[in-house]
Design a protein around this motif. Structure first.
Motif, mmCIF file in Angstrom:
data_model
loop_
_atom_site.group_PDB
_atom_site.id
_atom_site.type_symbol
_atom_site.label_atom_id
_atom_site.label_comp_id
_atom_site.label_asym_id
_atom_site.label_seq_id
_atom_site.Cartn_x
_atom_site.Cartn_y
_atom_site.Cartn_z
ATOM 1 N N LEU A 61 6.590 -2.052 8.726
ATOM 2 C CA LEU A 61 6.402 -0.842 7.923
ATOM 3 C C LEU A 61 5.629 -1.183 6.651
ATOM 4 N N GLY A 62 5.977 -2.294 6.018
ATOM 5 C CA GLY A 62 5.237 -2.720 4.835
ATOM 6 C C GLY A 62 3.782 -3.005 5.131
ATOM 7 N N LEU A 63 3.525 -3.684 6.247
ATOM 8 C CA LEU A 63 2.135 -3.970 6.629
ATOM 9 C C LEU A 63 1.359 -2.680 6.880
ATOM 10 N N ALA A 64 2.017 -1.716 7.517
ATOM 11 C CA ALA A 64 1.340 -0.438 7.773
ATOM 12 C C ALA A 64 0.989 0.251 6.469
ATOM 13 N N HIS A 65 1.915 0.248 5.513
ATOM 14 C CA HIS A 65 1.620 0.837 4.199
ATOM 15 C C HIS A 65 0.499 0.074 3.505
ATOM 16 N N ALA A 66 0.521 -1.249 3.590
ATOM 17 C CA ALA A 66 -0.493 -2.053 2.900
ATOM 18 C C ALA A 66 -1.885 -1.792 3.446
ATOM 19 N N THR A 67 -1.997 -1.607 4.773
ATOM 20 C CA THR A 67 -3.318 -1.384 5.350
ATOM 21 C C THR A 67 -3.896 -0.028 4.969
ATOM 22 N N THR A 68 -3.055 0.875 4.477
ATOM 23 C CA THR A 68 -3.550 2.170 3.993
ATOM 24 C C THR A 68 -3.494 2.224 2.459
ATOM 25 N N ASN A 69 -3.417 1.034 1.838
ATOM 26 C CA ASN A 69 -3.449 0.902 0.374
ATOM 27 C C ASN A 69 -2.292 1.603 -0.331
ATOM 28 N N GLN A 70 -1.188 1.748 0.366
ATOM 29 C CA GLN A 70 0.021 2.295 -0.260
ATOM 30 C C GLN A 70 0.933 1.120 -0.640
ATOM 31 N N HIS A 71 0.500 0.375 -1.641
ATOM 32 C CA HIS A 71 1.147 -0.903 -1.917
ATOM 33 C C HIS A 71 2.514 -0.761 -2.574
ATOM 34 N N ARG A 72 2.757 0.311 -3.280
ATOM 35 C CA ARG A 72 4.100 0.496 -3.831
ATOM 36 C C ARG A 72 5.103 0.684 -2.699
ATOM 37 N N ARG A 73 4.740 1.464 -1.705
ATOM 38 C CA ARG A 73 5.624 1.634 -0.550
ATOM 39 C C ARG A 73 5.737 0.333 0.233
ATOM 40 N N ALA A 74 4.638 -0.389 0.305
ATOM 41 C CA ALA A 74 4.677 -1.677 1.006
ATOM 42 C C ALA A 74 5.671 -2.624 0.328
ATOM 43 N N VAL A 75 5.611 -2.689 -0.999
ATOM 44 C CA VAL A 75 6.534 -3.552 -1.739
ATOM 45 C C VAL A 75 7.971 -3.176 -1.437
ATOM 46 N N ALA A 76 8.278 -1.887 -1.463
ATOM 47 C CA ALA A 76 9.650 -1.442 -1.198
ATOM 48 C C ALA A 76 10.105 -1.873 0.193
ATOM 49 N N SER A 77 9.226 -1.764 1.177
ATOM 50 C CA SER A 77 9.576 -2.147 2.546
ATOM 51 C C SER A 77 9.768 -3.658 2.676
ATOM 52 N N TYR A 78 8.869 -4.427 2.060
ATOM 53 C CA TYR A 78 9.012 -5.890 2.117
ATOM 54 C C TYR A 78 10.312 -6.345 1.460
#
Length: 230
Positions: A61-78
């Motif tokens: 889920l974090g990787l998916a957010h990161a690939t769409t430049n949603q890095h705050r959501r990516a951080v939360a998932s990681y």
């Protein structure tokens, strides 16, 4: 084992992993490699509800957010993934990458450092530490990290590029040119070739700058950046 049980239903890609080796790193890489992060692994929050304590799903889920430049959501998932499985070095590296994109360098440094502590052979973490050191104005420290990165992964054009920048900040033109040459060798793009030509020109090696520009022109005959250097 069967990796993909459900896909693209109601606009949500849901991945269910029924395999005894689902936690093994090779299988994780296979999932990412086979399905592709940008398309098949568009894991939505609904997917995690099925297995809320699954570290792999939270990382994907974090990787998916990161690939769409949603890095705050990516951080939360990681962070959730790390809470479940704190000894996964790649997740710490992914976390560092998203913190880096958010320009949160202290957190990025801690994440990359933890990744290296868990697994000293993760090249991307060393490259991240090098980039952070360079951003902070410490090119000599950056060189040490980046040399380790390219030693572990010689085909990484990003690490070679940052290493070339670090040598440039140190005024070491010879090594800057060599790093730029290695970048162009592993990834002969217009950008890498123009960069090589520019650093050769800055080192008063104009004769050597012609060949990479000619190669760049073969890739893109009308590129304005290439034409401007001729």
């Amino acid at each position: 084992g069967r990796l993909l049980e459900e896909a693209r239903q109601s606009g949500i890609v849901s991945i269910t992993i029924n395999h005894p080796r689902a936690r093994v790193r090779d299988l994780e890489k296979e999932i990412i490699g086979v399905f592709g992060i940008s398309e098949a692994i568009v894991v939505r929050d609904a997917a995690t509800l099925k297995q809320p304590r699954d570290a792999l799903l939270w990382r994907l889920l974090g990787l998916a957010h990161a690939t769409t430049n949603q890095h705050r959501r990516a951080v939360a998932s990681y962070l959730v993934s790390i809470e479940i499985e704190p000894l996964a070095p790649e997740t710490h590296c992914d976390l560092g990458g998203s913190y880096e994109k958010l320009d949160r360098l202290d957190e990025a440094e801690r994440a990359f450092t933890e990744c290296v502590r868990l697994d000293p052979k993760v090249a991307l973490a060393h490259a991240g530490l090098g980039w952070i050191a360079l951003r902070r104005g410490h090119p000599a420290e950056a060189v040490a990290h980046l040399r380790r990165a390219v030693c572990l992964k010689p085909a990484d054009p990003y690490a070679w590029h940052v290493l070339a920048d670090a040598f440039g900040d140190l005024g070491d033109r010879r090594n800057q040119i060599e790093a730029a040459r290695q970048r162009a060798r592993v990834a002969p793009t217009v950008d890498s070739l123009v960069y090589l030509a520019v650093v050769q020109h800055e080192a008063s090696r104009d004769g050597q700058a012609v060949a990479p520009l000619e190669e760049a022109l073969r890739i893109d005959p009308r590129n304005p950046d290439v034409l401007a250097q001729l």
